[in-house]
Design an enzyme around this catalytic site. Structure first.
Site, PDB file in Angstrom:
ATOM      1  N   SER A 238      66.952  22.704  39.104  1.00  0.00           N
ATOM      2  CA  SER A 238      67.373  22.106  37.836  1.00  0.00           C
ATOM      3  C   SER A 238      67.192  23.096  36.679  1.00  0.00           C
ATOM      4  O   SER A 238      67.760  24.183  36.715  1.00  0.00           O
ATOM      5  CB  SER A 238      66.603  20.802  37.617  1.00  0.00           C
ATOM      6  OG  SER A 238      67.158  20.047  36.573  1.00  0.00           O
ATOM      7  N   ASP A 324      74.460  13.852  42.560  1.00  0.00           N
ATOM      8  CA  ASP A 324      73.460  14.237  41.568  1.00  0.00           C
ATOM      9  C   ASP A 324      73.805  13.595  40.221  1.00  0.00           C
ATOM     10  O   ASP A 324      74.847  13.902  39.640  1.00  0.00           O
ATOM     11  CB  ASP A 324      73.437  15.762  41.429  1.00  0.00           C
ATOM     12  CG  ASP A 324      72.251  16.264  40.611  1.00  0.00           C
ATOM     13  OD1 ASP A 324      71.804  15.539  39.698  1.00  0.00           O
ATOM     14  OD2 ASP A 324      71.784  17.382  40.870  1.00  0.00           O
ATOM     15  N   HIS A 363      69.332  14.060  42.743  1.00  0.00           N
ATOM     16  CA  HIS A 363      68.958  15.267  42.004  1.00  0.00           C
ATOM     17  C   HIS A 363      67.750  16.009  42.587  1.00  0.00           C
ATOM     18  O   HIS A 363      67.627  17.210  42.393  1.00  0.00           O
ATOM     19  CB  HIS A 363      68.661  14.904  40.543  1.00  0.00           C
ATOM     20  CG  HIS A 363      68.338  16.073  39.670  1.00  0.00           C
ATOM     21  ND1 HIS A 363      69.215  17.114  39.459  1.00  0.00           N
ATOM     22  CD2 HIS A 363      67.218  16.391  38.952  1.00  0.00           C
ATOM     23  CE1 HIS A 363      68.667  18.004  38.646  1.00  0.00           C
ATOM     24  NE2 HIS A 363      67.456  17.596  38.338  1.00  0.00           N
TER      25      HIS A 363
END
Length: 377
Positions: A238, A324, A363
């Protein structure tokens, strides 16, 4: 005869008085009838009862309307507040003030099930201290019990590859999904070294993109000084993918690249990510870029993965789940397309591995994939 007339007159006066009492009185100054024409008590009570629900409804609607006006005012005021105070937007990007899970002692990784992990503290710069976790491969689990920091540092020189893990925003190095990934990588025979950037967890300092990158560089050099010729891979997740590409670009420029770069749920750059983020309720607000994206740039936050990959020369693996909800899948795919056509990767393998929506990895749950060991090999 006179007595009779007097009695008649008296009777006549009594009858007139009785008739007068039955006739409604004149209207008062307020144009309402006198008390003699007022409604009976039961009717008055019923009328009063009808007024009360109407009063309650009116009061509820007034409060609701007041709340709506207040929320609308806040919705309009926030963009101006962010524009005037860019530090607010920086806080929202880093979310370092969100410490999840709460009430854990980062000095005791064993409380999170990491019995073969040691907690360190390193000092990249003056007045900056960062907390580090080092998890040894599962094969060294028994030997690691009860050992001190010196033993763990020397263990980096064992014949096992090392992964430097750079986590995303919010939380700490003790986040649940992060701990689970450490366990998976350890079971596959990797040393896992991770840390909290300055301003996260129990690390001391103020967060910034430059500071986060420098922290990562310091830890990488610390690992290389102890790992000998063992392969060292960098894994970013991320927001950590932005730190990872910043770091690897710098390492390649000084001709000390890592053995591979792994990007999990990456974006192209922070402006595109902020524009695509599901929580960007202002994305259709007039002047969105000026109000929200420009303050990010003003704060010195770019995390330009799309630019960095043009200067990276090592193997690249990108992992991204189609479902995601935080970093849209299309941004990871776009970054891959940029890297795959870049001259800097012409002598290195660039791979993109998607995970289907039906798997539900979203995610941060790609570590659950039974295919991960094969992919990493």
């Amino acid at each position: 005869m006179r007595k009779r007339n007097e009695s008649v007159t008296v009777e006549h006066e009594r009858a007139a008085a009785a008739a007068a009492s039955a006739v409604p009185g004149p209207l008062d100054k307020g144009c309402s009838l006198r008390n003699s024409l007022r409604l009976p008590a039961a009717a008055a009570t019923a009328a009063e009862g009808m007024k009360r629900p109407l009063g309650r409804r009116y009061g509820l609607w007034f409060r609701l309307r007041k709340l709506i006006i207040w929320l609308l005012g806040m919705y309009i005021a926030i963009p101006f507040l962010v524009k005037l105070c860019p530090a607010i937007q920086a806080k929202l990007v880093f979310l370092n003030f969100v410490r999840v899970p709460y009430f854990i002692d980062l000095k005791r990784p064993q409380d999170q099930g990491l019995n073969h992990t040691c907690n360190y503290y390193l000092q990249p710069e003056e007045d900056v201290t960062i907390g580090v976790w080092h998890t040894v491969p599962a094969a060294l689990w028994k030997n690691a019990r009860g050992k001190d920091q010196l033993w763990f540092e020397e263990a980096l020189g064992s014949s096992h590859p090392v992964i430097l893990y750079l986590h995303g925003n919010a939380g700490t190095r003790g986040g649940d999904h992060r701990v689970e990934l450490y366990k998976v990588l350890s079971s596959l025979g990797y040393h896992v070294v991770t840390f909290d950037y300055r301003g996260w967890g129990d690390s001391i300092g103020s967060p910034s993109e430059r500071g986060m990158t420098y922290d990562a560089l310091h830890v990488f050099d610390w690992i290389k000084a102890r790992s000998g010729d063992n392969p060292v891979y960098i894994w970013g997740h991320s927001l950590g993918t932005g730190v990872a590409t910043n770091l690897v670009r710098r390492l390649c420029e000084r001709e000390t690249p890592p053995d591979a770069l792994i990007l999990e749920s990456p974006f192209t750059n922070i402006r595109e990510e902020a524009r695509s983020h599901p929580f960007s309720i202002y994305r259709y607000f007039p002047g969105f870029d000026w109000f929200f994206l420009d303050p990010i740039t003003t704060s010195g936050i770019k995390f330009a993965n799309d630019e960095n990959v043009k200067y990276i020369s090592c193997a690249l693996l990108i992992l991204h789940a189609e479902d995601d909800p935080v970093v849209p899948f299309h941004l990871g795919k776009k970054l891959y397309n940029i890297a795959a056509t870049s001259r800097s990767f012409r002598d290195y393998k660039v791979q993109f591995v998607p995970f289907h929506t039906d798997l539900g990895y979203r995610h941060k749950y790609i570590y659950r994939s039974p295919e991960l060991p094969r992919i990493l090999r």
